[in-house]
Every structure is written in C-alpha cells, then in structure tokens.
Design a protein around this motif. Structure first.
Motif, mmCIF file in Angstrom:
data_model
loop_
_atom_site.group_PDB
_atom_site.id
_atom_site.type_symbol
_atom_site.label_atom_id
_atom_site.label_comp_id
_atom_site.label_asym_id
_atom_site.label_seq_id
_atom_site.Cartn_x
_atom_site.Cartn_y
_atom_site.Cartn_z
ATOM 1 N N ARG A 188 1.062 -1.322 -0.173
ATOM 2 C CA ARG A 188 0.122 -0.057 -0.374
ATOM 3 C C ARG A 188 1.163 0.989 -0.214
ATOM 4 O O ARG A 188 2.081 1.720 1.125
ATOM 5 C CB ARG A 188 -0.660 -0.193 1.338
ATOM 6 C CG ARG A 188 -1.895 1.002 1.276
ATOM 7 C CD ARG A 188 -2.617 1.376 2.335
ATOM 8 N NE ARG A 188 -1.416 1.202 3.926
ATOM 9 C CZ ARG A 188 -2.397 0.357 4.977
ATOM 10 N NH1 ARG A 188 -3.227 0.549 5.037
ATOM 11 N NH2 ARG A 188 -1.449 0.938 6.338
ATOM 12 N N TYR A 189 0.344 2.118 -0.729
ATOM 13 C CA TYR A 189 0.990 3.375 -0.732
ATOM 14 C C TYR A 189 0.379 4.699 -0.939
ATOM 15 O O TYR A 189 -1.023 4.605 -0.954
ATOM 16 C CB TYR A 189 1.488 3.421 -2.150
ATOM 17 C CG TYR A 189 2.882 2.756 -2.617
ATOM 18 C CD1 TYR A 189 4.712 3.411 -2.500
ATOM 19 C CD2 TYR A 189 2.919 1.278 -3.403
ATOM 20 C CE1 TYR A 189 5.535 2.607 -2.402
ATOM 21 C CE2 TYR A 189 3.639 0.544 -3.624
ATOM 22 C CZ TYR A 189 5.291 1.303 -3.161
ATOM 23 O OH TYR A 189 6.593 0.025 -4.086
ATOM 24 N N ARG A 190 0.455 5.985 -0.243
ATOM 25 C CA ARG A 190 -0.215 6.288 0.581
ATOM 26 C C ARG A 190 0.765 7.691 0.026
ATOM 27 O O ARG A 190 1.836 8.479 0.545
ATOM 28 C CB ARG A 190 -0.495 6.774 2.180
ATOM 29 C CG ARG A 190 -1.124 5.379 2.876
ATOM 30 C CD ARG A 190 -2.064 5.818 4.016
ATOM 31 N NE ARG A 190 -2.841 5.219 4.353
ATOM 32 C CZ ARG A 190 -3.457 4.600 4.989
ATOM 33 N NH1 ARG A 190 -2.282 4.447 5.832
ATOM 34 N NH2 ARG A 190 -4.185 4.063 5.672
ATOM 35 N N SER A 191 -0.400 9.072 -0.646
ATOM 36 C CA SER A 191 0.579 10.019 -0.657
ATOM 37 C C SER A 191 -0.322 10.793 -0.309
ATOM 38 O O SER A 191 -1.195 11.182 -0.821
ATOM 39 C CB SER A 191 0.720 9.359 -2.623
ATOM 40 O OG SER A 191 0.807 11.385 -2.664
ATOM 41 N N GLU B 215 5.132 10.585 0.948
ATOM 42 C CA GLU B 215 4.678 9.636 0.326
ATOM 43 C C GLU B 215 5.231 7.834 1.263
ATOM 44 O O GLU B 215 6.621 8.469 1.482
ATOM 45 C CB GLU B 215 5.078 9.182 -0.792
ATOM 46 C CG GLU B 215 4.777 7.920 -1.731
ATOM 47 C CD GLU B 215 4.161 7.775 -3.011
ATOM 48 O OE1 GLU B 215 4.844 7.405 -3.522
ATOM 49 O OE2 GLU B 215 3.695 8.570 -3.888
ATOM 50 N N THR B 216 4.167 6.964 1.591
ATOM 51 C CA THR B 216 4.605 5.911 2.152
ATOM 52 C C THR B 216 4.248 4.978 1.563
ATOM 53 O O THR B 216 3.341 4.868 1.325
ATOM 54 C CB THR B 216 4.499 6.344 4.344
ATOM 55 O OG1 THR B 216 2.987 5.799 3.787
ATOM 56 C CG2 THR B 216 5.332 6.848 4.818
ATOM 57 N N GLY B 217 5.008 3.755 1.675
ATOM 58 C CA GLY B 217 4.877 2.335 1.263
ATOM 59 C C GLY B 217 4.255 1.199 2.557
ATOM 60 O O GLY B 217 6.373 1.019 3.625
ATOM 61 N N GLU B 218 3.769 0.503 2.569
ATOM 62 C CA GLU B 218 3.899 -0.233 3.602
ATOM 63 C C GLU B 218 3.257 -1.705 3.293
ATOM 64 O O GLU B 218 2.761 -1.412 1.951
ATOM 65 C CB GLU B 218 2.499 -0.242 4.394
ATOM 66 C CG GLU B 218 3.037 1.587 5.503
ATOM 67 C CD GLU B 218 1.938 2.016 6.152
ATOM 68 O OE1 GLU B 218 2.016 1.887 7.031
ATOM 69 O OE2 GLU B 218 1.109 1.786 5.508
ATOM 70 N N LYS C 85 6.525 -0.247 7.487
ATOM 71 C CA LYS C 85 6.837 0.468 6.040
ATOM 72 C C LYS C 85 8.503 0.277 5.615
ATOM 73 O O LYS C 85 9.437 -0.184 6.871
ATOM 74 C CB LYS C 85 6.795 2.107 6.735
ATOM 75 C CG LYS C 85 7.091 3.328 5.896
ATOM 76 C CD LYS C 85 7.144 4.764 6.878
ATOM 77 C CE LYS C 85 7.089 4.998 7.840
ATOM 78 N NZ LYS C 85 7.295 6.447 8.227
ATOM 79 N N GLU D 154 9.646 6.088 1.949
ATOM 80 C CA GLU D 154 9.500 7.181 2.307
ATOM 81 C C GLU D 154 10.364 8.481 2.141
ATOM 82 O O GLU D 154 11.055 8.357 1.346
ATOM 83 C CB GLU D 154 9.025 7.417 3.790
ATOM 84 C CG GLU D 154 9.241 8.803 4.381
ATOM 85 C CD GLU D 154 8.560 8.937 6.399
ATOM 86 O OE1 GLU D 154 7.916 8.937 6.334
ATOM 87 O OE2 GLU D 154 9.315 10.202 6.577
#
Length: 167
Positions: free
Chosen positions: A129-132, A141-144, A155, A158
């Motif tokens: 999951r990426y959150r931007s 932006e983070t990737g988990e 995580k 980032e």
C-alpha cells in the motif's frame, strides 16, 4: 498513426466524464526531495524528482519519477512512469505504472481525502500500500507491506518532496 486511429471506431469518454482526473490536479507540477527504501537488504537513500502533468483535457495524469544517488546525482537508482485515469466511480482511479527494470502493472487507486491518494498492489503472499498526501507544497509518500492480509503493516518506503516554483 493518427490516420489509422481515425479509421477505427473509437470509444470516447462521455462529456460528463471529461476532467474526471481533475481531483488529482493538486499533484500537477515539478517536485523534488529525498527518501529512503528498505526492501530487506538495508536502507537505501535517494534524491527524487517527480514531474506530474495533466493530459488529454484532464482525462489522465502522467507521473514521471526519477530517483538518483544522493552522493552522485548523475547515477539514476530508480525510474518510473505512471498514468492515472478515472475508473468511472467518483474518487476511484486506475494507475498503470512502468519501471525501467521492466516491471509493469495496473492497480486501483482511491482519493481518500482531497489531497491523499492511496493505491494498493497485490502480489502473492503480500499486500503493498502506498499513501501519497500533499499539504501545501509538501508531498509525503509512504509505502507499507502486509503479509497477513492487511492486519499489520510494515513501512519500507518514505519520500518527502517539495513543489518546485513554476517557471
């Protein structure tokens, strides 16, 4: 090629669907900053440049991202291209992405809030999951990753970017 396209019946987006990608216009511009990634072999830091463009009368958003070695800006460590288009439901998009390593995929993306886009990648045994999120002129932006179907997330990525002045 244009003549060939005119000879083939094409599907067109209905008038009400035009500018369907407009909610993503907050991303449009040039961004630069830094980040890190750790895929289990140790943390690697990078400098990142993103060029986001609205195209085809607002029907798509293109994203060109290039990561470089912070100690040597001439060494590219990551390069990707993506296209975001509306999926037909408000706030839902389709992301098609490509990397220079030959990876490609199509993933669902959801605009959770007016400035936060989330996309999910399903691979065997893992969810990614990426959150931007953009606040003002700052993009974080983070990737988990999750190996238990999304109960626990770890995580691995980032980046923090700042919008470059237009000009």
């Amino acid at each position: 090629m244009a003549a060939a396209l005119l000879a083939v019946p094409a599907t067109t987006m209905p008038t009400h669907a035009r500018d369907a990608a407009a909610p993503l216009n907050y991303l449009v511009g040039e961004w630069t900053g830094e980040g890190w990634v750790d895929m289990g072999q140790g943390r690697m830091e990078f400098r990142q440049h993103e060029r986001i463009t609205s195209r085809l009368d607002g029907n798509i958003i293109t994203i060109e991202g290039t990561g470089s070695d912070p100690a040597n800006a001439g060494v590219t460590v990551f390069e990707a291209f993506a296209v975001l288009s509306a999926s037909g439901k408000p706030g839902e998009f389709t992301m098609r992405s490509y990397t220079r390593e030959g990876q490609a995929g199509t993933f669902p993306a959801v605009l959770e809030t007016p400035n936060r886009l989330v996309w999910t990648i399903t691979v065997p045994g893992r969810l990614i999951r990426y959150r931007s999120e953009v606040t003002g002129d700052r993009w974080i932006e983070t990737g988990e990753a999750s190996v238990d179907g999304g109960s626990k997330w770890m995580k691995f990525f980032e980046m923090t970017l700042d919008r470059m002045p237009a000009g």
